[in-house]
Enzyme design. Structure first.
Site, short mmCIF file in Angstrom:
data_model
loop_
_atom_site.label_atom_id
_atom_site.label_comp_id
_atom_site.label_asym_id
_atom_site.label_seq_id
_atom_site.Cartn_x
_atom_site.Cartn_y
_atom_site.Cartn_z
N HIS A 102 38.64 38.46 32.60
CA HIS A 102 38.73 39.35 33.76
C HIS A 102 40.17 39.45 34.24
O HIS A 102 40.97 38.57 34.00
CB HIS A 102 37.80 38.91 34.89
CG HIS A 102 37.99 37.51 35.36
ND1 HIS A 102 37.58 36.40 34.63
CD2 HIS A 102 38.54 37.01 36.49
CE1 HIS A 102 37.85 35.30 35.30
NE2 HIS A 102 38.46 35.63 36.44
N HIS A 104 42.57 40.27 37.62
CA HIS A 104 42.66 40.31 39.07
C HIS A 104 43.70 41.36 39.46
O HIS A 104 44.82 41.35 38.95
CB HIS A 104 43.14 38.96 39.62
CG HIS A 104 42.22 37.82 39.37
ND1 HIS A 104 41.35 37.35 40.33
CD2 HIS A 104 42.05 37.04 38.28
CE1 HIS A 104 40.68 36.32 39.83
NE2 HIS A 104 41.09 36.12 38.59
#
Length: 137
Positions: A102, A104
């Site tokens: 992922h 950010h």
């Protein structure tokens, strides 16, 4: 190590857990971090099961970063952000807390960031930021 399909992001992708979504297509999901380091902290994840950036196939990585850029532009516009910190933590030694790759997007100065995954944010406030970002997309 095999991909853990019971991790929190895999469960969000399957609809088993809620998320405050700002963008979704067939390959990527962007949603608000519920433990934000700054107002508007958004996560972008590929739907491809991969634990780290190194596990993600090149085509999925290339597409995901295009959406990272698109969402970052929306955050800047929606929240009048003067800068965005882009973080991608690969592996637990690097600070990765969820075993699904992922990215950010944190609208902030690097000098003003809160600690990663330190405390739960106000969900109503987070949802308000999500609406602004979605409108900017």
């Amino acid at each position: 190590m095999a991909y853990d399909d019971q991790n929190i992001f895999a469960r969000i992708l399957r609809g088993e857990l809620p998320a405050i979504k700002v963008y979704e297509d067939d390959h990527v999901l962007a949603f608000m971090d519920i433990m934000p380091q700054a107002d508007g902290h958004t996560l972008v994840i590929p739907k491809t099961p991969a634990e780290t950036l190194l596990d993600l196939p090149a085509d999925a990585a290339a597409y995901t970063i295009q959406i990272v850029q698109k969402v970052a532009q929306a955050i800047e516009k929606a929240l009048d952000a003067k800068g965005i910190v882009l973080m991608q933590l690969s592996g637990t030694a690097a600070g990765q807390t969820v075993p699904h790759v992922h990215f950010h997007l944190i609208p902030s100065s690097i000098h003003e960031l809160g600690r990663h995954a330190a405390q739960m944010g106000n969900q109503e406030k987070i949802a308000g930021f999500a609406e602004k970002i979605k409108a900017a997309l």
